[in-house]
Enzyme design. Structure first.
Site, PDB file in Angstrom:
ATOM      1  N   GLU A  91     -16.812 -15.651 -20.212  1.00 37.55           N
ATOM      2  CA  GLU A  91     -15.798 -16.020 -19.225  1.00 37.55           C
ATOM      3  C   GLU A  91     -15.785 -15.019 -18.079  1.00 37.55           C
ATOM      4  O   GLU A  91     -16.065 -13.828 -18.265  1.00 37.55           O
ATOM      5  CB  GLU A  91     -14.427 -16.087 -19.910  1.00 37.55           C
ATOM      6  CG  GLU A  91     -14.345 -17.252 -20.876  1.00 37.55           C
ATOM      7  CD  GLU A  91     -13.005 -17.380 -21.575  1.00 37.55           C
ATOM      8  OE1 GLU A  91     -12.300 -16.370 -21.723  1.00 37.55           O
ATOM      9  OE2 GLU A  91     -12.672 -18.503 -21.978  1.00 37.55           O
ATOM     10  N   CYS A 104     -13.599 -10.617 -11.931  1.00 34.74           N
ATOM     11  CA  CYS A 104     -13.651  -9.835 -13.169  1.00 34.74           C
ATOM     12  C   CYS A 104     -14.857 -10.323 -13.971  1.00 34.74           C
ATOM     13  O   CYS A 104     -14.896 -11.477 -14.416  1.00 34.74           O
ATOM     14  CB  CYS A 104     -12.346 -10.025 -13.940  1.00 34.74           C
ATOM     15  SG  CYS A 104     -12.332  -9.182 -15.521  1.00 34.74           S
ATOM     16  N   CYS A 111     -18.126  -8.261 -28.083  1.00 37.84           N
ATOM     17  CA  CYS A 111     -18.048  -6.817 -27.880  1.00 37.84           C
ATOM     18  C   CYS A 111     -18.046  -6.120 -29.227  1.00 37.84           C
ATOM     19  O   CYS A 111     -17.463  -6.608 -30.189  1.00 37.84           O
ATOM     20  CB  CYS A 111     -16.768  -6.467 -27.121  1.00 37.84           C
ATOM     21  SG  CYS A 111     -16.656  -4.707 -26.715  1.00 37.84           S
ATOM     22  N   CYS A 115     -11.581  -3.513 -30.310  1.00 38.54           N
ATOM     23  CA  CYS A 115     -10.230  -3.030 -29.985  1.00 38.54           C
ATOM     24  C   CYS A 115      -9.189  -3.989 -30.566  1.00 38.54           C
ATOM     25  O   CYS A 115      -9.345  -5.214 -30.483  1.00 38.54           O
ATOM     26  CB  CYS A 115     -10.055  -2.901 -28.480  1.00 38.54           C
ATOM     27  SG  CYS A 115     -11.226  -1.730 -27.752  1.00 38.54           S
ATOM     28  N   CYS A 118      -7.451  -6.862 -28.405  1.00 38.98           N
ATOM     29  CA  CYS A 118      -8.319  -7.608 -27.494  1.00 38.98           C
ATOM     30  C   CYS A 118      -8.879  -8.867 -28.143  1.00 38.98           C
ATOM     31  O   CYS A 118      -9.460  -8.816 -29.232  1.00 38.98           O
ATOM     32  CB  CYS A 118      -9.466  -6.703 -27.054  1.00 38.98           C
ATOM     33  SG  CYS A 118     -10.690  -7.534 -26.061  1.00 38.98           S
ATOM     34  N   GLU A 165     -18.153  -4.052 -23.447  1.00 36.79           N
ATOM     35  CA  GLU A 165     -18.023  -2.655 -23.009  1.00 36.79           C
ATOM     36  C   GLU A 165     -19.192  -2.402 -22.045  1.00 36.79           C
ATOM     37  O   GLU A 165     -20.359  -2.323 -22.477  1.00 36.79           O
ATOM     38  CB  GLU A 165     -18.082  -1.743 -24.242  1.00 36.79           C
ATOM     39  CG  GLU A 165     -18.397  -0.279 -23.964  1.00 36.79           C
ATOM     40  CD  GLU A 165     -17.465   0.382 -22.965  1.00 36.79           C
ATOM     41  OE1 GLU A 165     -16.263   0.479 -23.250  1.00 36.79           O
ATOM     42  OE2 GLU A 165     -17.951   0.816 -21.893  1.00 36.79           O
ATOM     43  N   SER A 196     -14.801  -0.469 -16.073  1.00 37.55           N
ATOM     44  CA  SER A 196     -13.792  -0.056 -17.041  1.00 37.55           C
ATOM     45  C   SER A 196     -14.455   0.205 -18.388  1.00 37.55           C
ATOM     46  O   SER A 196     -15.290  -0.572 -18.841  1.00 37.55           O
ATOM     47  CB  SER A 196     -12.763  -1.185 -17.181  1.00 37.55           C
ATOM     48  OG  SER A 196     -11.814  -0.843 -18.151  1.00 37.55           O
ATOM     49  N   HIS A 221      -4.318   3.796 -23.173  1.00 39.69           N
ATOM     50  CA  HIS A 221      -3.440   3.071 -24.108  1.00 39.69           C
ATOM     51  C   HIS A 221      -2.608   3.943 -25.033  1.00 39.69           C
ATOM     52  O   HIS A 221      -1.604   3.465 -25.567  1.00 39.69           O
ATOM     53  CB  HIS A 221      -4.219   2.043 -24.931  1.00 39.69           C
ATOM     54  CG  HIS A 221      -5.019   1.085 -24.092  1.00 39.69           C
ATOM     55  ND1 HIS A 221      -4.692   0.781 -22.795  1.00 39.69           N
ATOM     56  CD2 HIS A 221      -6.143   0.390 -24.360  1.00 39.69           C
ATOM     57  CE1 HIS A 221      -5.581  -0.064 -22.301  1.00 39.69           C
ATOM     58  NE2 HIS A 221      -6.473  -0.309 -23.226  1.00 39.69           N
ATOM     59  N   ASN A 295      -0.416  -8.761 -22.840  1.00 42.83           N
ATOM     60  CA  ASN A 295      -0.482 -10.226 -22.742  1.00 42.83           C
ATOM     61  C   ASN A 295      -0.785 -10.787 -24.118  1.00 42.83           C
ATOM     62  O   ASN A 295      -1.901 -10.620 -24.604  1.00 42.83           O
ATOM     63  CB  ASN A 295      -1.625 -10.657 -21.815  1.00 42.83           C
ATOM     64  CG  ASN A 295      -1.454 -10.130 -20.427  1.00 42.83           C
ATOM     65  OD1 ASN A 295      -0.448 -10.374 -19.785  1.00 42.83           O
ATOM     66  ND2 ASN A 295      -2.443  -9.386 -19.953  1.00 42.83           N
ATOM     67  N   CYS A 338      -5.977  -9.574 -18.840  1.00 43.00           N
ATOM     68  CA  CYS A 338      -6.701  -8.526 -19.567  1.00 43.00           C
ATOM     69  C   CYS A 338      -6.606  -8.695 -21.069  1.00 43.00           C
ATOM     70  O   CYS A 338      -5.537  -8.899 -21.614  1.00 43.00           O
ATOM     71  CB  CYS A 338      -6.126  -7.171 -19.213  1.00 43.00           C
ATOM     72  SG  CYS A 338      -6.473  -6.748 -17.552  1.00 43.00           S
TER      73      CYS A 338
HETATM   74  S1  SF4 Z   1     -10.966  -4.139 -24.805  1.00 41.86           S
HETATM   75 FE1  SF4 Z   1     -12.988  -4.109 -23.850  1.00 41.86          FE
HETATM   76  S2  SF4 Z   1     -14.109  -2.613 -25.105  1.00 41.86           S
HETATM   77 FE2  SF4 Z   1     -12.333  -3.217 -26.318  1.00 41.86          FE
HETATM   78  S3  SF4 Z   1     -13.037  -4.936 -27.624  1.00 41.86           S
HETATM   79 FE3  SF4 Z   1     -12.144  -5.798 -25.748  1.00 41.86          FE
HETATM   80  S4  SF4 Z   1     -13.893  -6.108 -24.383  1.00 41.86           S
HETATM   81 FE4  SF4 Z   1     -14.528  -4.636 -25.959  1.00 41.86          FE
END
Ligand code: SF4
Length: 353
Positions: A91, A104, A111, A115, A118, A165, A196, A221, A295, A338
């Site tokens: 996306e 973006c 990934c 995280c 996420c 990442e 980022s 964070h 979010n 995000c």
């Molecule tokens: S926040 Fe970024 S680095 Fe962390 S799992 Fe999601 S996409 Fe990967």
């Protein structure tokens, strides 16, 4: 099999064509046509020799990612689902601001960083994107914009904050950035591009000597290792004490900051004590703090903080004379905000193609 035109930086395209004996000016003509004019048909370029045309038609492909799906939020944020030749999808989000846009970009399918907050992290890593797949997201989004919102201005900012990442895919992100910065290519200003990172140290160690001078944002964070590790597991391997001093050493132009992203999660990292420790950690550094109220996405246990807590957090950081802002959330209606991106289609908002 043909290779993609969009994998080449300007210098590597020049070398590629020179190896075939093409004239020295041909790379510039091709770069101008495809990046400045955003065309995909090389045959019309004035000055392109018949020999160069023969070379590029027989060896290069100009295919862009296929736009599988487009969702448009009420705030005019646009989320694209692009698919690549092997069927993998990512996306990409266009975020409007005064008839200009930030795009973006995703750098990986899924990934590996896992995280906790996420949506992308729940997928695991499938593979890294190639340079042409990163640049292709930009070009395909730009083409959509030209066709669908012709009165709006072009894409002015690029953020690598989509799926993946970026520093875990260092080489391809670096080449994509070089194409974006090239005067013969997209010609973006270096302060208009932000990468980022979650704090992936092997990539940060390469940044100082290899990455062009673009902005960096660190997903902070929490200033407290124990909490940060719960959110960003690689913090256990690459803790803040190693990451922040390294980032602070990066060459920065005048008035340039390091952006520290701080995702505020209700009753987890949104207390006054969290704010105080953040301020103390960043006091005296080149920090610009970006507060992002969480979010929510399907299945998450985390919640958005109250507005009062967000304001109090902001006030404490500001009292230490650290520049700080609260990010306006855009696109959350279509899960384009995000931490909400994931490589699957959903039909939860207005859809257009
Ligand atoms: S926040 Fe970024 S680095 Fe962390 S799992 Fe999601 S996409 Fe990967």
């Amino acid at each position: 099999m043909k290779s993609s035109f969009y994998q080449y930086s300007f210098e590597s395209l020049r070398k590629y064509l020179a190896d075939f004996g093409c004239r020295a000016d041909q790379a510039r003509l091709l770069f101008n046509w495809h990046y400045k004019k955003n065309k995909t048909t090389p045959c019309e370029i004035n000055g392109l020799s018949a020999y160069t045309k023969k070379i590029i038609y027989s060896s290069l492909s100009f295919d862009l990612p296929v736009m599988d799906h487009v969702q448009i939020s009420e705030d005019l944020t646009v989320k694209f689902l692009f698919s690549f030749q092997d069927g993998k999808k990512v996306e990409t989000v266009l975020i409007p601001f005064n008839q200009k846009y930030t795009v973006c970009l995703s750098s990986q399918v899924g990934c590996a960083m896992n995280c906790a907050f996420c949506y992308t992290g729940t997928q695991g890593l499938t593979r890294s994107l190639k340079t042409e797949e990163i640049v292709g997201q930009f070009l395909a989004a730009q083409t959509w914009l030209t066709l669908n919102r012709p009165d709006d201005d072009r894409i002015l900012n690029v953020v690598f904050m989509g799926q993946g990442e970026p520093l875990h895919n260092f080489d391809n992100v670096k080449t994509a950035v070089e194409i974006m910065l090239s005067q013969n290519g997209l010609s973006l200003a270096d302060h208009k591009i932000t990468i980022s990172t979650s704090g992936y140290l092997p990539g940060l160690l390469r940044w100082k000597n290899e990455m062009p001078s673009v902005n960096i944002a660190l997903s902070l964070h929490s200033p407290i290792d124990e909490k940060r590790s719960q959110l960003i597991p690689i913090n256990r391997k690459y803790p803040l004490k190693d990451v922040i001093p390294l980032i602070e050493e990066f060459p920065q132009g005048k008035k340039r900051f390091v952006t520290y992203e701080y995702l505020l999660i209700r009753d987890f990292n949104d207390s006054e004590e969290d704010a105080l420790q953040t301020a103390k950690l960043l006091e005296g550094t080149k920090a610009f703090v970006n507060l992002i109220p969480f979010n929510p996405f399907p299945g998450t246990k985390w919640q958005r903080p109250t507005d009062e807590k967000v304001q109090k957090f902001h006030q404490i950081i500001e009292s230490y004379r650290i520049p700080v802002t609260i990010r306006t959330t855009k696109g959350d209606q279509i899960l384009a905000a995000c931490g909400q991106l994931k490589s699957s289609e959903r039909n939860d908002a207005k859809t257009a193609l």
